[in-house]
Write a protein that holds these residues in place. Structure first.
Motif, short mmCIF file in Angstrom:
data_model
loop_
_atom_site.label_atom_id
_atom_site.label_comp_id
_atom_site.label_asym_id
_atom_site.label_seq_id
_atom_site.Cartn_x
_atom_site.Cartn_y
_atom_site.Cartn_z
N GLU A 116 25.83 59.36 66.70
CA GLU A 116 25.77 58.31 65.69
C GLU A 116 24.30 57.95 65.48
OE1 GLU A 116 28.16 57.37 63.90
OE2 GLU A 116 29.96 57.94 65.01
N ALA A 117 23.96 57.63 64.23
CA ALA A 117 22.55 57.39 63.89
C ALA A 117 22.23 55.90 63.87
CB ALA A 117 22.24 58.02 62.54
N TYR A 118 22.60 55.20 64.94
CA TYR A 118 22.36 53.76 64.96
C TYR A 118 20.87 53.43 64.96
CZ TYR A 118 27.32 53.49 66.10
OH TYR A 118 28.69 53.62 66.07
N ASP A 119 20.07 54.27 65.59
CA ASP A 119 18.63 54.02 65.58
C ASP A 119 18.05 54.20 64.18
OD1 ASP A 119 19.31 56.73 65.90
OD2 ASP A 119 17.30 57.24 66.61
N TRP A 120 18.58 55.20 63.43
CA TRP A 120 18.14 55.39 62.05
C TRP A 120 18.46 54.16 61.22
CZ3 TRP A 120 19.66 61.00 60.24
CH2 TRP A 120 19.34 61.92 61.26
N ILE A 121 19.65 53.61 61.44
CA ILE A 121 20.09 52.43 60.68
C ILE A 121 19.14 51.26 60.93
CG2 ILE A 121 21.92 50.72 60.43
CD1 ILE A 121 23.92 52.98 61.08
N VAL A 122 18.76 51.07 62.18
CA VAL A 122 17.85 49.96 62.53
C VAL A 122 16.50 50.15 61.84
CG1 VAL A 122 16.57 48.86 64.40
CG2 VAL A 122 18.97 49.48 64.74
N TYR A 123 15.93 51.35 61.95
CA TYR A 123 14.63 51.61 61.33
C TYR A 123 14.72 51.51 59.81
CZ TYR A 123 12.97 53.29 65.87
OH TYR A 123 12.59 53.39 67.20
N ASP A 124 15.75 52.11 59.22
CA ASP A 124 15.92 52.05 57.76
C ASP A 124 16.05 50.61 57.29
OD1 ASP A 124 15.80 54.77 57.49
OD2 ASP A 124 17.96 55.08 57.32
N ALA A 125 16.86 49.82 57.99
CA ALA A 125 17.08 48.42 57.59
C ALA A 125 15.77 47.64 57.62
CB ALA A 125 18.12 47.77 58.49
N PHE A 126 14.99 47.82 58.69
CA PHE A 126 13.71 47.12 58.82
C PHE A 126 12.77 47.50 57.68
CE2 PHE A 126 9.31 46.96 60.35
CZ PHE A 126 9.23 45.64 60.77
N ILE A 127 12.68 48.80 57.40
CA ILE A 127 11.80 49.28 56.34
C ILE A 127 12.26 48.78 54.97
CG2 ILE A 127 11.05 51.37 55.11
CD1 ILE A 127 11.08 52.77 57.89
N LEU A 128 13.57 48.79 54.73
CA LEU A 128 14.10 48.33 53.45
C LEU A 128 13.85 46.84 53.24
CD1 LEU A 128 17.47 50.29 53.25
CD2 LEU A 128 15.48 50.58 51.77
N ILE A 129 14.01 46.05 54.29
CA ILE A 129 13.75 44.61 54.17
C ILE A 129 12.29 44.37 53.79
CG2 ILE A 129 13.56 42.45 55.49
CD1 ILE A 129 16.04 43.40 57.08
N THR A 131 10.34 46.44 52.30
CA THR A 131 10.12 46.97 50.95
C THR A 131 10.56 46.00 49.88
OG1 THR A 131 10.47 49.21 51.82
CG2 THR A 131 10.51 48.93 49.43
N PHE A 132 11.74 45.41 50.05
CA PHE A 132 12.23 44.43 49.07
C PHE A 132 11.30 43.22 48.99
CE2 PHE A 132 16.54 46.44 49.54
CZ PHE A 132 16.70 46.74 48.20
N ILE A 133 10.87 42.74 50.13
CA ILE A 133 9.94 41.59 50.16
C ILE A 133 8.61 41.97 49.50
CG2 ILE A 133 8.67 39.99 51.63
CD1 ILE A 133 10.91 40.27 53.70
N ALA A 134 8.13 43.19 49.78
CA ALA A 134 6.87 43.65 49.20
C ALA A 134 6.96 43.74 47.67
CB ALA A 134 6.50 45.01 49.79
N ILE A 135 8.05 44.31 47.17
CA ILE A 135 8.24 44.41 45.72
C ILE A 135 8.25 43.02 45.09
CG2 ILE A 135 9.86 45.05 43.89
CD1 ILE A 135 10.69 47.44 45.63
N PHE A 136 8.96 42.09 45.73
CA PHE A 136 9.03 40.72 45.22
C PHE A 136 7.64 40.08 45.19
CE2 PHE A 136 9.75 36.12 45.91
CZ PHE A 136 10.50 35.86 44.76
#
Length: 209
Positions: A116-129, A131-136
């Motif tokens: 299971e890619a739980y570590d990928w999910i954690v890293y992806d979620a952190f990066i996406l958060i 990114t959204f804040i940066a775009i805003f």
């Protein structure tokens, strides 16, 4: 050799050549900036992955965990240097804390069937958060470098897709190849687009600095 095998051969050749050439160009021109080392590090992991896959070693898939921590390291640097302000202690604390998902996954390296890619999910979620804040933050400014926005959209495209497929990673790893291969192909193309966007826009940003 079928069409899918030919695609992966061509894609891996193009991707690895791009990572190596771009990485060396950045290191030669901007030695103090980590992006060159990020690209060459990803190149080394890609080559190691190809070798491990050829040798049919079960640890091949877990090189992705190291690759994702590389993403976490570099993109944390990018966001906290160009978009956000954070003190050095908090920044280094995040880098140390961020290695925990990778370490936990590497300790479970021999469980391919239950992968299971739980570590990928954690890293992806952190990066996406971030990114959204940066775009805003960027769109709120009256003046900003458009290349930062392009980079954010490139990050959003790849890591948004990756975050979605990570929840079905066990099926993508152990499922029928003819079915799951097309998902891997789409992911690979978006990944290449992310690397291209990051390299071109960062080069322009550093050139103007």
């Amino acid at each position: 050799m079928n069409i899918i095998d030919l695609y992966w051969l061509v894609f891996n050749t193009v991707l690895n050549s791009t990572l190596l050439i771009v990485g060396l160009l950045f290191i030669n021109k901007y030695k103090k900036h980590p992006i060159g080392y990020y690209f060459t590090g990803q190149f080394c992991l890609q080559i190691a992955s190809i070798i491990f896959e050829y040798l049919e070693l079960p640890t091949n898939l877990y090189l992705f965990s190291i690759s994702y921590y590389f993403n976490y390291l570099f993109l944390s640097f990018y966001f906290f240097k160009y978009i956000f302000s954070i003190n050095k202690k908090a920044y280094y604390g995040l880098l140390i804390l961020g290695c925990i998902p990778m370490i936990l996954k590497l300790l479970d390296w021999d469980n391919i069937k239950g992968f299971e890619a739980y570590d990928w999910i954690v890293y992806d979620a952190f990066i996406l958060i971030l990114t959204f804040i940066a775009i805003f933050k960027l769109i709120q400014k009256t003046k900003f470098q458009k290349y930062h926005l392009f980079i954010c959209f490139g990050i959003l495209a790849f890591f948004g897709l990756d975050f979605s497929v990570a929840f079905t990673m066990n099926y993508l790893v152990n499922g029928t190849f003819e079915i799951v291969s097309w998902i891997w192909i789409v992911r690979a193309l978006v990944l290449y687009g992310y690397f291209l966007t990051l390299s071109i826009c960062t080069w322009k940003i550093l050139k103007k600095a």
